[in-house]
Design a protein around this motif. Structure first.
Motif, PDB file in Angstrom:
ATOM      1  N   ILE A 129     -20.495  24.735 -24.610  1.00  0.00           N
ATOM      2  CA  ILE A 129     -20.338  23.821 -23.468  1.00  0.00           C
ATOM      3  C   ILE A 129     -21.203  24.306 -22.304  1.00  0.00           C
ATOM      4  O   ILE A 129     -21.884  23.529 -21.630  1.00  0.00           O
ATOM      5  N   MET A 130     -21.168  25.619 -22.088  1.00  0.00           N
ATOM      6  CA  MET A 130     -21.930  26.182 -20.964  1.00  0.00           C
ATOM      7  C   MET A 130     -23.441  26.026 -21.184  1.00  0.00           C
ATOM      8  O   MET A 130     -24.185  25.715 -20.283  1.00  0.00           O
ATOM      9  N   LEU A 131     -23.852  26.231 -22.468  1.00  0.00           N
ATOM     10  CA  LEU A 131     -25.289  26.196 -22.750  1.00  0.00           C
ATOM     11  C   LEU A 131     -25.827  24.780 -22.956  1.00  0.00           C
ATOM     12  O   LEU A 131     -26.893  24.432 -22.465  1.00  0.00           O
ATOM     13  N   PHE A 132     -25.089  23.985 -23.754  1.00  0.00           N
ATOM     14  CA  PHE A 132     -25.635  22.669 -24.153  1.00  0.00           C
ATOM     15  C   PHE A 132     -24.815  21.475 -23.632  1.00  0.00           C
ATOM     16  O   PHE A 132     -25.095  20.343 -24.003  1.00  0.00           O
ATOM     17  N   GLN A 133     -23.794  21.731 -22.821  1.00  0.00           N
ATOM     18  CA  GLN A 133     -22.901  20.680 -22.283  1.00  0.00           C
ATOM     19  C   GLN A 133     -22.162  19.931 -23.398  1.00  0.00           C
ATOM     20  O   GLN A 133     -21.709  18.804 -23.204  1.00  0.00           O
TER      21      GLN A 133
END
Lengths: 220, 251
Positions: free
Chosen positions: A53-57
């Motif tokens: 989630i943090m890297l690729f949403q």
């Protein structure tokens, strides 16, 4: 902290405790070992999902891979305990599920969309097996279900799948009407998850005490 | 994000209601099952007590028969010898004294024989077939099982001690069936010489799940000691079959 974050954090705490118990409480029983593997795997998936989630949403890929493995193992564990099913049926249920999930992943809904068909197919198969086993328990008064770890495992699946199924339906329905309320339903989903992982942990603890009691009896 | 409004409360209320419904289902299930479980346990304890009672009754009958036999032996044999000795001693001529000595030796020999017979007398008195029939009768008397007995061959075992061990093995098999199988029918079959089959239509069990050191392994070891072979065949939901092959008699 809003209610969704609070609910997710609470769920994550429960999952962490379940994972720690899984690492520590070893067993000789294959189904309990599979349950331990599932809890550790789910914990790692959730951690990976947060990183995604943090890297690729987006963490749909992690969800879809979880959907491919975990319900298949649930189906394997429960079906192997049902006496009224013939051996070929028991063996083929998990394989059919995995086959369906792979086909869906590759050709229908794909890797980047939530695999709702697979999820609903899994819900139906697991719930059917859970009801079969409940029926067997009901017809067999000699089984001491309070001391049977599988019973707690079944209750957990019962909550997880009925609860999850209803929440999913409600979310899909509410997305059209009011997106904010639909998102709020994730709170209920996390509460159901908390119940599920508490019951899985309880199953592990009961198995541990059963084995301890058995070894004490053998020693005397 | 709006967290108020009738829709929101409706969702929360219906979510809680569904959760409560699921919890109620589980509690009701647990409650009903536990009631059935305790009822079942009570019934098992009752069946076990009744079987023990029947065994006691049979033992008492056997004891009475043994006492009757001892009484008869004492009266007809040793009593007669002692009367003769008394008669001889009332006129103590050397010839009578010699005869009395011989009679006393006979009495001692008879008493020893009687005492030796008494130790394993009950096992000597009853044949294997009669024992199995009497066990079948005991179970039938409990009134909770249909019991069948079928004989197409003969059973025999050489030594009395081995016979007693075999009796105990059969009794333990029956005890296990009564306690754990939840069967409605129990059958004892002798399909051929030296082969006994005990079968029930109970819930059966998974042989793979039976722990080593359990009662079943113990039964097999005891059978091996007397030269017999005990095979257990069971599957969940398909009842249990126990085959006991006795050693062939040396011709």
């Amino acid at each position: 902290m809003d209610s969704i974050t609070l609910a997710f954090n609470t769920y994550f705490s429960f999952l962490t405790i379940a994972c720690l118990l899984s690492v520590n409480l070893q067993s000789k029983d294959l189904r309990i070992n599979l349950l331990r593997f599932l809890m550790i795997y789910t914990f790692l998936s959730e951690v990976l999902a947060v990183i995604f989630i943090m890297l690729f949403q987006n963490n749909i890929i992690i969800n879809n891979i979880w959907l491919l493995i975990v319900p298949a193992l649930f189906i394997f564990i429960v079906s192997s305990e049902i006496n009224c099913l013939k051996k070929p049926v028991k063996g083929s249920l998990s394989i059919i599920y995995v086959g369906f999930a792979i086909l869906n992943l590759l050709f229908f809904e794909g890797l980047h969309t939530f695999n709702a068909y697979t999820s609903h197919f899994g819900v139906l198969v697991v719930l059917m097996l859970v009801f079969f086993k409940f029926k067997e328990y009901f017809d067999d008064p000699s089984s001491d279900i309070v001391r049977d770890p599988l019973f707690y495992f079944l209750i957990a699946l019962f909550f997880f799948y009925i609860g999850g199924f209803l929440v999913n339906i409600a979310i899909n329905y509410l997305i059209e009407i009011n997106m904010n309320i639909a998102v709020q339903l994730l709170v209920i989903r996390n509460i159901v998850n908390c119940i599920t992982y508490s019951l899985f942990s309880l199953a592990l603890i009961i198995d541990y005490f059963n084995r301890k009691k058995l070894s004490l009896t053998s020693a005397t | 994000m709006t967290e108020s409004g009738p829709e929101y409360f409706f969702i929360i209320a219906s979510g809680t209601a569904i959760l409560m419904l699921l919890v109620t289902f589980i509690i009701a299930f647990l409650f009903i099952h536990q009631r059935k479980y305790f009822e079942h346990q009570r019934k098992l304890a009752h069946l076990d007590a009744k079987y023990q009672e029947e065994t006691m009754k049979a033992q008492m009958e056997m004891q009475e028969k043994t006492l009757e036999y001892v009484g008869r032996e004492l009266h007809d044999n040793i009593g007669q010898i002692l009367s003769l000795i008394k008669l001889n001693l009332s006129n103590p001529e050397p010839e009578q004294i010699r005869e009395s000595k011989g009679l006393v030796s006979n009495a001692i020999k008879d008493l020893r024989a009687l005492s030796h017979r008494m130790n394993l007398n009950w096992a000597n008195e009853i044949s294997l077939i009669d024992f199995i029939e009497s066990e079948a009768k005991k179970i039938r008397n409990i009134g909770s099982f249909k019991v069948y007995f079928e004989q197409h061959g003969q059973l025999s075992i050489e030594n009395t001690e081995n016979k007693v061990v075999l009796f105990r093995i059969i009794q333990e098999c029956i005890n296990n069936t009564i306690k754990h199988s939840a069967a409605e029918e129990i059958s004892f079959t002798i399909p051929e010489n030296q082969h006994l089959v005990l079968k029930d239509n109970g819930k059966g069990f998974d042989l793979g799940e039976v722990e080593r050191g359990s009662g079943l392994v113990n039964l097999q070891q005891r059978a091996k000691v007397i030269g017999a072979e005990l095979l257990i065949n069971s599957k969940p939901g398909e009842g249990t079959r126990i085959d006991i092959y006795l050693p062939q008699n040396k011709a």
